[in-house]
Scaffold this motif. Sequence first.
Motif, PDB file in Angstrom:
ATOM      1  N   THR A  62       0.819  -1.219   0.000  1.00 47.82           N
ATOM      2  CA  THR A  62       0.000   0.000   0.000  1.00 47.82           C
ATOM      3  C   THR A  62       0.847   1.262   0.000  1.00 47.82           C
ATOM      4  OG1 THR A  62      -1.733  -1.189   1.224  1.00 47.82           O
ATOM      5  CG2 THR A  62      -1.878   1.214   1.163  1.00 47.82           C
ATOM      6  N   LEU A  63       1.920   1.268   0.768  1.00 45.25           N
ATOM      7  CA  LEU A  63       2.762   2.465   0.911  1.00 45.25           C
ATOM      8  C   LEU A  63       3.964   2.471  -0.019  1.00 45.25           C
ATOM      9  CD1 LEU A  63       2.732   2.872   4.804  1.00 45.25           C
ATOM     10  CD2 LEU A  63       1.664   4.389   3.139  1.00 45.25           C
ATOM     11  N   ASP A  64       3.981   1.577  -1.002  1.00 47.71           N
ATOM     12  CA  ASP A  64       5.149   1.469  -1.894  1.00 47.71           C
ATOM     13  C   ASP A  64       5.581   2.796  -2.484  1.00 47.71           C
ATOM     14  OD1 ASP A  64       5.449  -1.203  -1.503  1.00 47.71           O
ATOM     15  OD2 ASP A  64       4.938  -1.823  -3.542  1.00 47.71           O
ATOM     16  N   ARG A  65       4.622   3.606  -2.912  1.00 47.56           N
ATOM     17  CA  ARG A  65       4.956   4.875  -3.585  1.00 47.56           C
ATOM     18  C   ARG A  65       4.470   6.082  -2.787  1.00 47.56           C
ATOM     19  NH1 ARG A  65       6.315   4.499  -8.932  1.00 47.56           N
ATOM     20  NH2 ARG A  65       6.815   6.700  -8.596  1.00 47.56           N
ATOM     21  N   GLY A  66       4.291   5.881  -1.499  1.00 45.05           N
ATOM     22  CA  GLY A  66       3.990   6.995  -0.612  1.00 45.05           C
ATOM     23  C   GLY A  66       2.549   7.465  -0.650  1.00 45.05           C
ATOM     24  N   GLU A  67       2.335   8.571   0.044  1.00 44.30           N
ATOM     25  CA  GLU A  67       0.981   9.123   0.176  1.00 44.30           C
ATOM     26  C   GLU A  67       0.381   9.531  -1.165  1.00 44.30           C
ATOM     27  OE1 GLU A  67       0.481  12.087   3.309  1.00 44.30           O
ATOM     28  OE2 GLU A  67       2.493  11.563   4.025  1.00 44.30           O
ATOM     29  N   GLU A  68       1.203  10.106  -2.024  1.00 40.75           N
ATOM     30  CA  GLU A  68       0.683  10.624  -3.290  1.00 40.75           C
ATOM     31  C   GLU A  68      -0.009   9.539  -4.097  1.00 40.75           C
ATOM     32  OE1 GLU A  68       2.148  13.343  -7.104  1.00 40.75           O
ATOM     33  OE2 GLU A  68       3.641  12.283  -5.883  1.00 40.75           O
ATOM     34  N   ALA A  69       0.591   8.358  -4.153  1.00 41.73           N
ATOM     35  CA  ALA A  69       0.000   7.263  -4.917  1.00 41.73           C
ATOM     36  C   ALA A  69      -1.345   6.842  -4.325  1.00 41.73           C
ATOM     37  CB  ALA A  69       0.958   6.077  -4.961  1.00 41.73           C
ATOM     38  N   ILE A  70      -1.427   6.829  -2.996  1.00 40.03           N
ATOM     39  CA  ILE A  70      -2.688   6.465  -2.339  1.00 40.03           C
ATOM     40  C   ILE A  70      -3.777   7.476  -2.668  1.00 40.03           C
ATOM     41  CG2 ILE A  70      -3.840   6.199  -0.103  1.00 40.03           C
ATOM     42  CD1 ILE A  70      -1.196   5.054   0.963  1.00 40.03           C
ATOM     43  N   TYR A  71      -3.462   8.756  -2.541  1.00 39.11           N
ATOM     44  CA  TYR A  71      -4.450   9.796  -2.842  1.00 39.11           C
ATOM     45  C   TYR A  71      -4.857   9.750  -4.314  1.00 39.11           C
ATOM     46  CZ  TYR A  71      -3.236  11.815   1.719  1.00 39.11           C
ATOM     47  OH  TYR A  71      -3.025  12.011   3.063  1.00 39.11           O
ATOM     48  N   ASN A  72      -3.888   9.512  -5.193  1.00 39.18           N
ATOM     49  CA  ASN A  72      -4.201   9.409  -6.623  1.00 39.18           C
ATOM     50  C   ASN A  72      -5.172   8.259  -6.886  1.00 39.18           C
ATOM     51  OD1 ASN A  72      -2.474  11.512  -7.132  1.00 39.18           O
ATOM     52  ND2 ASN A  72      -0.951  10.321  -8.252  1.00 39.18           N
ATOM     53  N   ALA A  73      -4.879   7.114  -6.267  1.00 37.93           N
ATOM     54  CA  ALA A  73      -5.729   5.938  -6.477  1.00 37.93           C
ATOM     55  C   ALA A  73      -7.150   6.194  -5.981  1.00 37.93           C
ATOM     56  CB  ALA A  73      -5.128   4.725  -5.767  1.00 37.93           C
ATOM     57  N   ILE A  74      -7.253   6.735  -4.775  1.00 40.62           N
ATOM     58  CA  ILE A  74      -8.578   6.973  -4.199  1.00 40.62           C
ATOM     59  C   ILE A  74      -9.340   8.019  -5.004  1.00 40.62           C
ATOM     60  CG2 ILE A  74      -9.779   7.924  -2.191  1.00 40.62           C
ATOM     61  CD1 ILE A  74      -7.704   6.491  -0.445  1.00 40.62           C
ATOM     62  N   ASP A  75      -8.649   9.066  -5.438  1.00 39.88           N
ATOM     63  CA  ASP A  75      -9.309  10.080  -6.275  1.00 39.88           C
ATOM     64  C   ASP A  75      -9.866   9.458  -7.548  1.00 39.88           C
ATOM     65  OD1 ASP A  75      -8.820  12.095  -4.470  1.00 39.88           O
ATOM     66  OD2 ASP A  75      -7.085  12.921  -5.541  1.00 39.88           O
ATOM     67  N   TYR A  76      -9.101   8.524  -8.116  1.00 39.49           N
ATOM     68  CA  TYR A  76      -9.577   7.904  -9.359  1.00 39.49           C
ATOM     69  C   TYR A  76     -10.738   6.954  -9.086  1.00 39.49           C
ATOM     70  CZ  TYR A  76      -9.438   6.634 -14.228  1.00 39.49           C
ATOM     71  OH  TYR A  76      -9.779   6.474 -15.547  1.00 39.49           O
ATOM     72  N   TYR A  77     -10.660   6.199  -7.993  1.00 39.00           N
ATOM     73  CA  TYR A  77     -11.795   5.339  -7.639  1.00 39.00           C
ATOM     74  C   TYR A  77     -13.048   6.180  -7.425  1.00 39.00           C
ATOM     75  CZ  TYR A  77      -8.537   1.441  -6.904  1.00 39.00           C
ATOM     76  OH  TYR A  77      -7.592   0.457  -7.070  1.00 39.00           O
TER      77      TYR A  77
END
Length: 382
Positions: free
Chosen positions: A140-155
């Motif tokens: 989940t944290l492989d690419r940091g916070e930005e990747a998580i926020y990007n994924a959730i925004d797209y979902y």
Amino acid sequence: MKNVCVAIFIILFLIVAGCEGQQEYQGHFHHMDEIDRSSKNTEVNLFKYEISIAAIGDLLIHDRVYDDGWNGERYDFLSMIEPVQEYLKQPDITMANQETIMGGEEIGLSTYPQFNSPFELGDDLQEVGVDIVTMANNHTLDRGEEAIYNAIDYYDKIGMHYTGSFKSKEDQRTVRVLETDVGISVAFLSYTYGTNGIPVPSGKDYLVNLINRDQIEREVTEAKELADVTIVSYHFGEEYQRLPNQQQKDLAQFAADLGAEVVIGHHPHVLQPIDWLEGKDGNQTLVAYSLGNFLSGQYELYRRIGGILQFSITKDGSNVKVHSPSFLPTFVQFDLIDDTITDLQVLPLKDVSDQQLPDASNHLAEIKEHLSQNVEELQFIE
């Protein structure tokens, strides 16, 4: 004459009473929510509803997978999954484990050991019938916070439900409950054993749900108040081990004792047996300790065999029951030329030829025996 009048009056009264009784019955039938569902009479037992759920294992998107998916315009995962999409679209709710964070191309796609996948994956999962993804895993944290926020925004943009990783405390506190047209609701919870040593940013525990029994107990308790059925997803176990370890068994039993109806496991990347556990209150909990890899670029035989778990939920008045588990073993088929994967597809193992997998029918028979060793009544989808 008086007697005739009385007889006529009685006949008219009976006719009117009969009509009123019929109207009352029809009214109860139509307004079924007004019925006392604790009653056991024939009228209430007419209202029995059923839905089906499907769950798939790890979406482990190595570079060799998304490279094979590039068609010159977009990353195409749809053609990879199309051979099994009917088994994903048919159930009322389908869930998947999004093992690799979907941070998008803007931050750079990446592969093992720190993954990042393209947004097209979310579009194509939705197209084949996936309704919710679990995001709590060791990557989940492989690419940091930005990747998580990007994924959730797209979902959020495409209307895909997610759980296990969140954009805020408020988001985390919102239990994901999916409602169906027939009035059966299902809650989804997701937790992971860890994040490969990458620390969770201070004050941002909402970014990923770690396995914490106090939190799990609190959230399962809330979920059971909100939904008819609660499904707990655990990212746990030992990689490549075909049988669950004691920690997996203990955590599955913990969920069963809390009253969760279903436990779905991920992380080992190979299939582990299906089981039924009895909770402390006598309740029955369906457990899939590991659904293996659904879509990945791993080469070894058992890491290429995954599957689709299906089961039914019946609601009869106030009684809700999970039953009839069935399974479709799948196989990640590809050609390997100079260490390059091409023409990757997820196929039903039953349709795989000996040319694609030598001795395919015996492999299928062995997988069936392996999965059903604890549940003799486990059905296999033909």
